[in-house]
Write an enzyme that holds these catalytic residues in place. Structure first.
Site, PDB file in Angstrom:
ATOM      1  N   GLU A  53     -13.863  -1.738  -2.215  1.00  0.00           N
ATOM      2  CA  GLU A  53     -13.806  -1.037  -0.922  1.00  0.00           C
ATOM      3  C   GLU A  53     -12.555  -0.171  -0.773  1.00  0.00           C
ATOM      4  O   GLU A  53     -12.602   0.885  -0.135  1.00  0.00           O
ATOM      5  CB  GLU A  53     -13.887  -2.039   0.235  1.00  0.00           C
ATOM      6  CG  GLU A  53     -15.248  -2.700   0.403  1.00  0.00           C
ATOM      7  CD  GLU A  53     -15.436  -3.963  -0.431  1.00  0.00           C
ATOM      8  OE1 GLU A  53     -16.486  -4.622  -0.313  1.00  0.00           O
ATOM      9  OE2 GLU A  53     -14.516  -4.285  -1.232  1.00  0.00           O
ATOM     10  N   PHE A 115     -19.356 -17.174   8.904  1.00  0.00           N
ATOM     11  CA  PHE A 115     -19.239 -16.775   7.502  1.00  0.00           C
ATOM     12  C   PHE A 115     -18.993 -15.271   7.403  1.00  0.00           C
ATOM     13  O   PHE A 115     -19.689 -14.474   8.008  1.00  0.00           O
ATOM     14  CB  PHE A 115     -20.520 -17.148   6.740  1.00  0.00           C
ATOM     15  CG  PHE A 115     -20.507 -16.694   5.305  1.00  0.00           C
ATOM     16  CD1 PHE A 115     -19.610 -17.235   4.392  1.00  0.00           C
ATOM     17  CD2 PHE A 115     -21.376 -15.697   4.872  1.00  0.00           C
ATOM     18  CE1 PHE A 115     -19.592 -16.805   3.076  1.00  0.00           C
ATOM     19  CE2 PHE A 115     -21.360 -15.264   3.552  1.00  0.00           C
ATOM     20  CZ  PHE A 115     -20.467 -15.811   2.655  1.00  0.00           C
ATOM     21  N   GLN A 116     -17.985 -14.900   6.624  1.00  0.00           N
ATOM     22  CA  GLN A 116     -17.561 -13.514   6.420  1.00  0.00           C
ATOM     23  C   GLN A 116     -17.229 -12.814   7.742  1.00  0.00           C
ATOM     24  O   GLN A 116     -17.465 -11.619   7.906  1.00  0.00           O
ATOM     25  CB  GLN A 116     -18.607 -12.714   5.628  1.00  0.00           C
ATOM     26  CG  GLN A 116     -18.665 -13.147   4.162  1.00  0.00           C
ATOM     27  CD  GLN A 116     -19.409 -12.178   3.258  1.00  0.00           C
ATOM     28  OE1 GLN A 116     -20.292 -11.452   3.706  1.00  0.00           O
ATOM     29  NE2 GLN A 116     -19.059 -12.200   1.975  1.00  0.00           N
ATOM     30  N   LYS A 165     -24.138  -7.120  13.489  1.00  0.00           N
ATOM     31  CA  LYS A 165     -25.392  -7.074  12.736  1.00  0.00           C
ATOM     32  C   LYS A 165     -26.607  -7.030  13.657  1.00  0.00           C
ATOM     33  O   LYS A 165     -27.572  -6.300  13.395  1.00  0.00           O
ATOM     34  CB  LYS A 165     -25.474  -8.287  11.802  1.00  0.00           C
ATOM     35  CG  LYS A 165     -26.676  -8.253  10.852  1.00  0.00           C
ATOM     36  CD  LYS A 165     -26.627  -9.381   9.831  1.00  0.00           C
ATOM     37  CE  LYS A 165     -27.786  -9.262   8.836  1.00  0.00           C
ATOM     38  NZ  LYS A 165     -27.726 -10.338   7.806  1.00  0.00           N
ATOM     39  N   MET A 481       9.330   3.500 -11.294  1.00  0.00           N
ATOM     40  CA  MET A 481      10.299   3.754 -10.224  1.00  0.00           C
ATOM     41  C   MET A 481      11.099   2.500  -9.910  1.00  0.00           C
ATOM     42  O   MET A 481      12.306   2.565  -9.639  1.00  0.00           O
ATOM     43  CB  MET A 481       9.586   4.264  -8.959  1.00  0.00           C
ATOM     44  CG  MET A 481      10.540   4.733  -7.876  1.00  0.00           C
ATOM     45  SD  MET A 481      11.570   6.132  -8.381  1.00  0.00           S
ATOM     46  CE  MET A 481      10.531   7.514  -7.874  1.00  0.00           C
TER      47      MET A 481
END
Length: 587
Positions: A53, A115-116, A165, A481
């Site tokens: 993502e 969940f999630q 959802k 760096m």
């Protein structure tokens, strides 16, 4: 007004089509899955399935920066959404217009640790321009329209739309067009004429003015106006990391990039100026160094579309709120009137000093004495051979600074990089998004071996989706760096910056970037000698039907100079280790 019965998910897709979206970068998952079903049927939306993502978010940024449109990324709830956070934060810091669409658990589960589930609206509140949690199907279309309006107007930035959802699954009467409900959102674009006139008066009265140009000038498509104002006044121009190309690097009025790794002439110009005209710049610590020692004798005209930036870090004597293009257009007229009235700045002494700095302290680099490859030379040759019409996308670190220093940017928007956030892993997915947005233009990613390993999985996306980016890995075997800072400030104690097997281990490359590229369906090349650089770059330029990855194995101890150490003033700039410019040279 058209009305039609459909699901919330179908309304989402239809709304995206109606606001002009043609590309979405994302990954499906449980909560966002209802939206993926109508995407399957859309003839207008191209969905690009990324491998992480974060890659979707950076790709949306790259796409937005080359097209001028709002970039779109999509993810599911919980970890899918939280994986977008880095890219959202990056877009927020660099004012890039993206809309991130996330699925959320069903509204009945919100707040139950389902969940999630993750409160992505709460998580991203400090790093979005605005965000929405949508729990009703009837609000989806209007919210999408509002999100795109907010992302693309005023100071651009990221907007998050989190949709439950059950809202995606419910049936709704879809209406378009929709009326926006944003009563408190009215960005100011027209500058106040009195402030502009005062700024013009200060410019013609100054002896040592500098036009300090930031990324806002590029966001406003104001490069043409900037050139007119610069040539009208004859004042020197410095362009920040985020404004490279706003004035061509080759323009005689251009003093280069200021800041921590800026040109001595640009840093000196700011430090010795008596007037700073800041245009779409935010007095970032990487430009100012220690703030109380920055441009100590300068009055400040500060023009920005975001009123929160003005006087945030440095007091503005003349604050101007407005779009950079409109500010510049009005300022040109005001300066012309000053000239017509016989008031014109005389900067001849100033230019003698500026030219002396420019002649005495040009950007340069040493070639390694052991015959190994100089990273600056590699980047310089890529810029020369790919030319000014290409896009260059840098990761973060030494290679980013060298890409800013040694590639000449002659057009606005040619350089994409993560300036404010400094996100390792930005380059590969951002280059992918840029190439999707500008398929007929060559796109080079200049990346480090550390950065590259954070998001190189998007090579699979590039290979499968037919996105032939060219990636130059500046491979010094270290987090370069950080190693430079350890060399300079930590007595060469190299704690956890080596990326390759240490002495005593069998000499092998971990990973072998050529094999890795080939495993991902790309062409892999390697270059270790200066005499081979042009040939390898030319070979990469000839391949346009697959992504190309070049492993440039370079010297591990090359450093970025000039340098202003963190916490010191710009007067303490070093041109090499223990070497400082003589500021009054040429007076």
């Amino acid at each position: 007004m058209t009305t039609e019965q459909m699901t919330g998910a179908q309304a989402l897709v239809r709304a995206l089509e109606n606001v002009g979206v043609d590309t979405v970068f994302g990954i499906p998952g449980g909560a966002i899955l209802p939206a993926y079903d109508p995407i399957f049927d859309s003839a207008k939306l191209r969905h690009i399935l990324v491998r992480h993502e974060q890659g979707a978010g950076h790709a949306a940024q790259g796409y937005a920066m080359v097209t001028g449109k709002v970039g779109v990324c999509m993810a599911t709830s919980g970890p899918g959404a939280t994986n977008l956070v880095t890219a959202i934060s990056d877009a927020y810091m660099d004012s890039v217009p993206i809309v991130a669409i996330t699925g959320q658990v069903a509204s009945s589960l919100i707040g139950t640790d389902g969940f999630q589930e993750a409160d992505i609206a709460g998580i991203t509140m400090p790093i979005t321009k605005h965000n929405f949690l949508v729990t009703k199907a009837g609000d989806i279309a209007r919210t999408i329209a509002e999100a795109f309006h907010i992302a693309s107007t005023g100071r651009p930035g990221p907007v998050l739309v989190d949709i439950a959802k059950d809202a995606l699954q419910a049936t709704v009467e879809f209406e378009w067009p929709v009326a926006l409900q944003l009563p408190g959102y009215r960005p100011v674009t027209r500058p106040h004429s009195k402030q502009v006139r005062e700024a013009a008066r200060l410019i013609v009265a100054a002896e040592r003015p500098v036009l300090y140009v930031g990324g806002g000038v590029l966001k406003a498509n104001a490069s043409a106006e900037l050139k007119v104002l610069a040539e009208l006044t004859g004042a020197p121009v410095v362009t920040t990391l985020m404004a490279k190309g706003a004035l061509p690097d080759s323009h005689p009025l251009h003093m280069g990039m200021p800041g921590m790794h800026g040109a001595v002439g640009a840093v000196g110009a700011l430090q010795r100026s008596d007037l700073l005209v800041a245009l779409g710049a935010r007095f970032d610590d990487r430009v100012t160094g220690k703030l109380d020692g920055f441009a100590p004798n300068a009055k400040v005209v500060h023009a920005d579309i975001d009123p929160a930036e003005i006087s945030k870090n440095r007091h503005a004597d003349v604050p101007i709120v407005g779009d950079a293009r409109e500010v510049l257009a009005d300022l040109i007229v005001a300066v012309q009137k000053e000239h017509e009235a016989g008031r014109k700045g005389d900067y001849s002494d100033w230019w003698r000093q500026l030219q002396a700095w420019r002649d005495t302290y040009p950007l340069g680099y040493d070639t390694p004495s052991d015959g190994s490859l100089s990273p600056q030379y590699v980047i310089e040759r890529i810029g020369r051979l790919a030319g000014p019409d290409a896009y260059y996308v840098a990761g973060v670190g030494q290679h980013q600074m060298w890409a800013a220093q040694f590639i000449r940017y002659e057009r606005p928007g040619a350089f994409l990089n993560s300036g404010g956030a400094g996100t390792m892993g930005y380059a590969v997915p951002a280059a992918m998004g840029a190439k999707v947005g500008a398929p007929d233009t060559t796109v080079w990613a200049i990346d480090g071996d550390g950065c590259f390993q954070m998001t190189n999985q998007e090579l699979a996306t590039c290979a499968i989706e037919g996105v032939p980016v060219k990636i130059a890995i500046i491979n010094n075997g270290n987090l370069g760096m950080v190693r430079q800072w350890q060399t300079l400030f930590y007595n060469e104690r190299y704690s956890n910056t080596g990326l390759q097997p240490q002495a005593g281990h069998a000499a092998k490359r971990i990973p072998d970037f050529v094999k890795l590229a080939e495993a991902y369906g790309c062409v892999g090349l390697r270059c270790e000698k200066a005499e081979d650089v042009d040939e390898v770059i030319a070979k990469a330029m000839e391949i346009n039907d697959a992504p190309v990855v070049i492993d440039f194995v370079v010297h591990k101890d090359a450093m970025v100079w000039p340098m202003v150490a963190a916490g010191t003033t710009n007067d303490d700039i070093k041109i090499a280790r223990d070497m400082a410019p003589e500021w009054e040279n040429g007076d």
